[in-house]
Scaffold this motif. Structure first.
Motif, PDB file in Angstrom:
ATOM      1  N   LEU A 149      92.358  -6.718 -54.045  1.00  0.00           N
ATOM      2  CA  LEU A 149      91.002  -6.899 -53.544  1.00  0.00           C
ATOM      3  C   LEU A 149      90.582  -5.739 -52.630  1.00  0.00           C
ATOM      4  O   LEU A 149      89.433  -5.272 -52.674  1.00  0.00           O
ATOM      5  N   ALA A 150      91.526  -5.249 -51.819  1.00  0.00           N
ATOM      6  CA  ALA A 150      91.206  -4.119 -50.939  1.00  0.00           C
ATOM      7  C   ALA A 150      90.860  -2.874 -51.756  1.00  0.00           C
ATOM      8  O   ALA A 150      89.898  -2.143 -51.425  1.00  0.00           O
ATOM      9  N   LEU A 151      91.586  -2.608 -52.830  1.00  0.00           N
ATOM     10  CA  LEU A 151      91.285  -1.448 -53.674  1.00  0.00           C
ATOM     11  C   LEU A 151      89.950  -1.615 -54.395  1.00  0.00           C
ATOM     12  O   LEU A 151      89.155  -0.675 -54.488  1.00  0.00           O
ATOM     13  N   TYR A 168      84.216  -0.522 -54.982  1.00  0.00           N
ATOM     14  CA  TYR A 168      82.829  -1.015 -54.965  1.00  0.00           C
ATOM     15  C   TYR A 168      82.002  -0.279 -53.905  1.00  0.00           C
ATOM     16  O   TYR A 168      80.835   0.042 -54.130  1.00  0.00           O
ATOM     17  N   ASP A 169      82.650  -0.007 -52.773  1.00  0.00           N
ATOM     18  CA  ASP A 169      81.926   0.675 -51.699  1.00  0.00           C
ATOM     19  C   ASP A 169      81.498   2.080 -52.115  1.00  0.00           C
ATOM     20  O   ASP A 169      80.442   2.567 -51.669  1.00  0.00           O
ATOM     21  N   LEU A 208      84.232  -7.021 -58.400  1.00  0.00           N
ATOM     22  CA  LEU A 208      84.617  -7.393 -57.043  1.00  0.00           C
ATOM     23  C   LEU A 208      84.680  -8.914 -56.892  1.00  0.00           C
ATOM     24  O   LEU A 208      85.593  -9.438 -56.245  1.00  0.00           O
ATOM     25  N   GLN A 209      83.753  -9.627 -57.516  1.00  0.00           N
ATOM     26  CA  GLN A 209      83.761 -11.085 -57.440  1.00  0.00           C
ATOM     27  C   GLN A 209      84.979 -11.667 -58.141  1.00  0.00           C
ATOM     28  O   GLN A 209      85.604 -12.622 -57.645  1.00  0.00           O
ATOM     29  N   SER A 258      96.766   4.108 -62.178  1.00  0.00           N
ATOM     30  CA  SER A 258      96.279   3.940 -60.816  1.00  0.00           C
ATOM     31  C   SER A 258      97.090   2.886 -60.090  1.00  0.00           C
ATOM     32  O   SER A 258      97.852   2.122 -60.707  1.00  0.00           O
ATOM     33  N   GLN A 259      96.877   2.820 -58.773  1.00  0.00           N
ATOM     34  CA  GLN A 259      97.564   1.818 -57.983  1.00  0.00           C
ATOM     35  C   GLN A 259      97.168   0.415 -58.395  1.00  0.00           C
ATOM     36  O   GLN A 259      97.990  -0.509 -58.382  1.00  0.00           O
ATOM     37  N   ILE A 260      95.940   0.255 -58.791  1.00  0.00           N
ATOM     38  CA  ILE A 260      95.498  -1.080 -59.213  1.00  0.00           C
ATOM     39  C   ILE A 260      96.191  -1.522 -60.494  1.00  0.00           C
ATOM     40  O   ILE A 260      96.420  -2.710 -60.712  1.00  0.00           O
ATOM     41  N   ASP A 261      96.558  -0.556 -61.357  1.00  0.00           N
ATOM     42  CA  ASP A 261      97.321  -0.903 -62.561  1.00  0.00           C
ATOM     43  C   ASP A 261      98.704  -1.439 -62.190  1.00  0.00           C
ATOM     44  O   ASP A 261      99.198  -2.398 -62.795  1.00  0.00           O
ATOM     45  N   VAL A 262      99.317  -0.828 -61.198  1.00  0.00           N
ATOM     46  CA  VAL A 262     100.636  -1.288 -60.747  1.00  0.00           C
ATOM     47  C   VAL A 262     100.530  -2.679 -60.135  1.00  0.00           C
ATOM     48  O   VAL A 262     101.350  -3.561 -60.403  1.00  0.00           O
TER      49      VAL A 262
END
Length: 476
Positions: free
Chosen positions: A200-202, A207-208, A217-218, A426-430
């Motif tokens: 969620l932080a990533l 999103y920002d 994001l939702q 990416s980190q989100i993939d991990v």
């Protein structure tokens, strides 16, 4: 008198000959259960096969402190007392009798207790002290039937106690396994919360900067909230399981509040016993305490028919009185007069308006009910064996599938991490790969718990090392 003494041993040995001849109801039994043969082994302490010393300690504690076992033990004590009472009814009763009369006899002479006494012409005591013997001749086996029924009740209560021990042992094992599974689930959920927080932080950062839209994001927020909401429920389940296990092993309220349940092996490290039968189907009748209990209840109902039938016949009682008497009670032991009497009484039914017939019908109906319950216990036993074997097979397959899925998820996480290090992911993939691993671990824990529970059910279904002959040897 000599003839009575000679016949007394025969009169005391009442025979329950009015009871129907008992024959175990015939039931068609399979030779094997789903093609699984029996392997000889000692299952009396089957929980040791899981390789967890903490479980062994909990089982030992439960066998000593469990309320269910304690209640079964009191029922056995009641049955033993009832048998002792029924057995004593077959024997004569001996009591002490005494009397004292105070007065004055005008003629100075009186006959009492078969003797003639000369009284002084003054106010005096007339005393008697002696023994009284009463005995009911058990010619029709009424008391013998009642005694045999009570004896079967003792055996049935002993089998019920073993059934309680087996049920408690199985309950302790399954609760302990559930507790270890919930411990692992709580740990996995905590890891999953950290993973979803990081995701969620990533996503929030993306999103920002405008890299993702609000829908993504939702979705990340909902996944994070779902995991957070699942943790308190899982912790409540774990606390409830721990409390239930404390109650089952018989811990005091103080220990229940202040002392937790110790932990042993992780659920993945618990050994799963070989899913094979330890008894042949034909032996199951002797290896299930509940079946043995129902058969003893059937035997008791069979003897109760003999007890009810005996009411059709006369009851014959013997009474004997012997002692010493004296005119002056103060000098009783210097008496010169001794007396004895021997009498018999008989009471035969003439018209009871169907009461005896109704009693016999009631006893027969109760026996028919016990036959049904006995046969039902056998059907239930084989159903539980079959269900446990099938559950073992499906749980084993499910466990193997989940192990393969977990290994595949772990491999995917490893490859994704390598791609991240090389700049291809990416980190989100991990983090997504980590989330997948955590989900497969939850499924794996569930499958392992089902496999462990199925093995416990199989031990319970096959009697858990119970043997009827061992229990009878203790209660003879």
């Amino acid at each position: 008198m000599k003839k009575v003494v000679f016949l007394l041993p025969f009169l005391l040995s009442g025979c329950a000959w009015l009871a129907p001849h008992y024959k175990r109801p015939e039931v068609a039994l399979p030779k094997t259960c789903d093609g699984v043969g029996a392997v000889a082994r000692d299952d009396r302490e089957w929980w040791q096969r899981y390789g967890d010393p903490v479980l062994d300690q909990l089982e030992s504690e439960a066998q000593q402190r469990s309320d269910d076992i304690a209640l079964a033990k009191t029922s056995l004590s009641q049955a033993q007392a009832q048998y002792s009472y029924a057995f004593a009814n077959q024997l004569p009763s001996i009591s002490v009798a005494g009397s004292d009369a105070y007065g004055k006899f005008a003629d100075g002479k009186v006959r009492a207790m078969g003797q003639s006494f000369q009284f002084p012409n003054k106010t005096s005591n007339f005393g008697f002290v002696g023994g009284m013997l009463n005995y009911e001749l058990d010619l029709w086996g009424k008391n013998a039937s009642l005694s045999q029924a009570a004896k079967a009740g003792v055996k049935g209560a002993a089998y019920a106690q073993d059934a309680a021990r087996l049920s408690v042992a199985a309950g302790v094992a399954k609760l302990y396994f559930s507790l270890r599974a919930l411990d692992r689930n709580v740990a996995i959920l905590k890891d999953s919360i950290r993973t979803q927080d990081d995701i969620l932080a990533l996503v929030q950062h993306q999103y920002d900067v405008g890299a993702v839209d609000a829908l993504l994001l939702q979705d990340a927020t909902e996944r994070r909230d779902t995991v957070h909401a699942a943790l308190p429920d899982m912790e409540d389940q774990r606390n409830n399981a721990e409390s239930a296990l404390s109650v089952l092993v018989g811990r005091s309220p103080q220990d229940l509040i202040q002392t937790g349940i110790a932990r042993g092996q992780e659920i993945d490290n618990l050994k799963v016993p070989d899913p094979t039968l330890s008894v042949l189907p034909s032996e199951l009748l002797e290896r299930r305490p509940d079946i043995a209990m129902h058969e003893q209840m059937l035997i008791a109902s069979n003897f109760n028919i003999g007890y009810a039938r005996a009411a059709y016949f006369p009851s014959i009682s013997l009474a004997s009185l012997a002692g010493v008497n004296n005119i002056d009670i103060d000098n009783l032991y210097r008496a010169t007069s001794r007396s004895w009497t021997l009498g018999a009484a008989m009471a035969a039914p003439v018209l009871d308006f169907g009461r005896t017939q109704s009693g016999v019908k009631l006893a027969k109906a109760n026996k028919n009910q016990q036959v049904i319950l006995y046969q039902q216990s056998i059907r239930t036993a084989f159903k539980e064996v079959r269900d446990a074997l099938l559950a073992q097979n499906t749980a084993s397959e499910r466990d193997a599938d989940n192990i393969a899925r977990d290994e595949a998820a772990q491999q995917k996480l490893h490859l994704t991490t390598l791609r991240l290090n090389q700049g291809y992911a990416s980190q989100i993939d991990v983090l997504a790969a980590q989330s997948t691993v955590q989900l497969t671990e939850l499924s794996r824990v569930k499958a392992r718990l089902q496999r462990l529970d199925a093995s416990v059910d199989l031990y319970k279904a096959t009697g858990g090392g119970f043997t009827a002959s061992a229990v009878e040897g203790k209660n003879r």
